[in-house]
Write a protein that holds these residues in place. Structure first.
Motif, PDB file in Angstrom:
ATOM      1  N   PHE A 170     -31.311  72.744  38.725  1.00 14.01           N
ATOM      2  CA  PHE A 170     -30.236  71.871  39.219  1.00 14.01           C
ATOM      3  C   PHE A 170     -30.573  71.282  40.586  1.00 14.01           C
ATOM      4  O   PHE A 170     -30.357  70.118  40.838  1.00 14.01           O
ATOM      5  CB  PHE A 170     -28.917  72.653  39.284  1.00 14.01           C
ATOM      6  CG  PHE A 170     -27.809  71.896  39.943  1.00 14.01           C
ATOM      7  CD1 PHE A 170     -27.158  70.881  39.265  1.00 14.01           C
ATOM      8  CD2 PHE A 170     -27.421  72.176  41.245  1.00 14.01           C
ATOM      9  CE1 PHE A 170     -26.128  70.174  39.856  1.00 14.01           C
ATOM     10  CE2 PHE A 170     -26.397  71.473  41.844  1.00 14.01           C
ATOM     11  CZ  PHE A 170     -25.752  70.472  41.146  1.00 14.01           C
ATOM     12  N   PHE A 171     -31.127  72.099  41.479  1.00 15.12           N
ATOM     13  CA  PHE A 171     -31.357  71.657  42.847  1.00 15.12           C
ATOM     14  C   PHE A 171     -32.466  70.619  42.958  1.00 15.12           C
ATOM     15  O   PHE A 171     -32.553  69.920  43.953  1.00 15.12           O
ATOM     16  CB  PHE A 171     -31.644  72.854  43.759  1.00 15.12           C
ATOM     17  CG  PHE A 171     -30.433  73.712  43.962  1.00 15.12           C
ATOM     18  CD1 PHE A 171     -29.370  73.236  44.695  1.00 15.12           C
ATOM     19  CD2 PHE A 171     -30.341  74.963  43.394  1.00 15.12           C
ATOM     20  CE1 PHE A 171     -28.230  74.003  44.892  1.00 15.12           C
ATOM     21  CE2 PHE A 171     -29.219  75.740  43.572  1.00 15.12           C
ATOM     22  CZ  PHE A 171     -28.153  75.268  44.317  1.00 15.12           C
ATOM     23  N   ASP A 172     -33.307  70.488  41.954  1.00 16.63           N
ATOM     24  CA  ASP A 172     -34.307  69.422  41.964  1.00 16.63           C
ATOM     25  C   ASP A 172     -33.678  68.055  41.736  1.00 16.63           C
ATOM     26  O   ASP A 172     -34.310  67.035  41.974  1.00 16.63           O
ATOM     27  CB  ASP A 172     -35.381  69.683  40.905  1.00 16.63           C
ATOM     28  CG  ASP A 172     -36.294  70.838  41.285  1.00 16.63           C
ATOM     29  OD1 ASP A 172     -36.309  71.207  42.477  1.00 16.63           O
ATOM     30  OD2 ASP A 172     -36.982  71.361  40.400  1.00 16.63           O
ATOM     31  N   ASN A 173     -32.438  68.026  41.269  1.00 19.37           N
ATOM     32  CA  ASN A 173     -31.745  66.768  41.029  1.00 19.37           C
ATOM     33  C   ASN A 173     -30.842  66.368  42.193  1.00 19.37           C
ATOM     34  O   ASN A 173     -30.201  65.336  42.154  1.00 19.37           O
ATOM     35  CB  ASN A 173     -30.910  66.871  39.746  1.00 19.37           C
ATOM     36  CG  ASN A 173     -31.797  67.072  38.538  1.00 19.37           C
ATOM     37  OD1 ASN A 173     -32.818  66.409  38.404  1.00 19.37           O
ATOM     38  ND2 ASN A 173     -31.443  68.003  37.685  1.00 19.37           N
ATOM     39  N   ILE A 174     -30.784  67.185  43.235  1.00 21.68           N
ATOM     40  CA  ILE A 174     -29.993  66.885  44.431  1.00 21.68           C
ATOM     41  C   ILE A 174     -30.884  66.167  45.442  1.00 21.68           C
ATOM     42  O   ILE A 174     -32.032  66.543  45.659  1.00 21.68           O
ATOM     43  CB  ILE A 174     -29.437  68.181  45.062  1.00 21.68           C
ATOM     44  CG1 ILE A 174     -28.575  68.935  44.065  1.00 21.68           C
ATOM     45  CG2 ILE A 174     -28.681  67.886  46.340  1.00 21.68           C
ATOM     46  CD1 ILE A 174     -27.317  68.213  43.675  1.00 21.68           C
ATOM     47  N   ILE A 175     -30.337  65.142  46.061  1.00 18.79           N
ATOM     48  CA  ILE A 175     -31.090  64.370  47.060  1.00 18.79           C
ATOM     49  C   ILE A 175     -30.257  64.316  48.344  1.00 18.79           C
ATOM     50  O   ILE A 175     -29.040  64.196  48.293  1.00 18.79           O
ATOM     51  CB  ILE A 175     -31.423  62.951  46.531  1.00 18.79           C
ATOM     52  CG1 ILE A 175     -32.486  62.286  47.372  1.00 18.79           C
ATOM     53  CG2 ILE A 175     -30.217  62.069  46.414  1.00 18.79           C
ATOM     54  CD1 ILE A 175     -33.840  62.812  47.127  1.00 18.79           C
ATOM     55  N   GLY A 176     -30.901  64.449  49.473  1.00 11.43           N
ATOM     56  CA  GLY A 176     -30.212  64.397  50.758  1.00 11.43           C
ATOM     57  C   GLY A 176     -30.445  63.073  51.462  1.00 11.43           C
ATOM     58  O   GLY A 176     -31.442  62.399  51.251  1.00 11.43           O
ATOM     59  N   ARG A 177     -29.486  62.710  52.284  1.00  9.20           N
ATOM     60  CA  ARG A 177     -29.616  61.516  53.128  1.00  9.20           C
ATOM     61  C   ARG A 177     -28.987  61.868  54.462  1.00  9.20           C
ATOM     62  O   ARG A 177     -27.867  62.373  54.526  1.00  9.20           O
ATOM     63  CB  ARG A 177     -28.892  60.341  52.489  1.00  9.20           C
ATOM     64  CG  ARG A 177     -28.818  59.113  53.385  1.00  9.20           C
ATOM     65  CD  ARG A 177     -28.439  57.886  52.585  1.00  9.20           C
ATOM     66  NE  ARG A 177     -27.911  56.834  53.423  1.00  9.20           N
ATOM     67  CZ  ARG A 177     -28.614  56.084  54.246  1.00  9.20           C
ATOM     68  NH1 ARG A 177     -29.899  56.276  54.366  1.00  9.20           N
ATOM     69  NH2 ARG A 177     -28.052  55.139  54.968  1.00  9.20           N
ATOM     70  N   GLY A 178     -29.695  61.625  55.541  1.00 11.38           N
ATOM     71  CA  GLY A 178     -29.144  61.924  56.847  1.00 11.38           C
ATOM     72  C   GLY A 178     -30.054  61.472  57.956  1.00 11.38           C
ATOM     73  O   GLY A 178     -31.179  61.045  57.730  1.00 11.38           O
TER      74      GLY A 178
END
Length: 186
Positions: A170-178
């Motif tokens: 699941f966490f491979d499909n999460i993307i961060g922006r900051g």
């Protein structure tokens, strides 16, 4: 006659007094002189993640803006378990402040990205590098600060999800922006 002229003088004095604007109130003629373009560089991406990220933002009104962010990875994929080689991110921001396109904001973004993963191949007992191109949607929150001279500083962070599910985790499909961005409004 003196009472009549005094009443007219008082009437126009009140009219002039109420027509004065404060910093929080802008007349339509003032909106034409406001700078509506911003260019920024994300210094956090450069320092922490070995990438160059630049932003262009157009201020549509005192409460909203649209922008485009371009990130190019300049680091080594061996430094991190994931590195974004390239991403282009259009976004829309809604501001919640009395000042013109400043203060707290909420952002919706779409991202096209190319990234490299370093996975561990359990069958051969070796690390394996994968590259994928994907599309993500997400949301961010942040704050924007502006000096009278046009210098802009902003802090923001958000999270999104890739739409093409290429992995079993699941966490491979999460993307961060900051980031922490510095720039100029013109």
């Amino acid at each position: 006659m003196k009472i009549f002229l005094s009443a007219i003088f008082l009437f126009f004095s009140f009219l002039i007094g109420f027509s004065q604007t404060t910093d929080d109130q802008l007349q339509k003629s003032d909106l034409q002189t406001i700078d509506k373009n911003e260019l920024r560089l994300n210094v956090l991406t450069f320092i922490a993640f070995s990438g160059l990220e630049g932003d262009y933002e157009y201020l549509m009104s005192e409460e909203s803006s649209v922008g485009l962010s371009l990130l190019v990875g300049i680091g080594n994929p061996d430094d991190l378990s994931e590195i974004r080689n390239f991403s282009i991110t259009p976004y829309y921001r809604q501001f919640f402040s009395k000042k013109y396109a400043q203060g707290f904001f909420v952002e919706g973004f779409a991202m096209v990205l190319n990234r490299e993963f370093e996975d561990f191949n359990f069958e051969f007992d070796t690390p394996e590098t994968r590259t994928e191109t994907n599309f993500a949607l997400g949301i961010s929150v942040g704050g924007k600060f502006l000096t009278r001279g046009g210098f802009v500083a902003e802090v923001f962070g958000g999270i999104g999800r890739t739409l093409v599910d290429n992995d079993e985790f699941f966490f491979d499909n999460i993307i961060g922006r900051g980031g922490i961005s510095l720039g100029y409004r013109f």
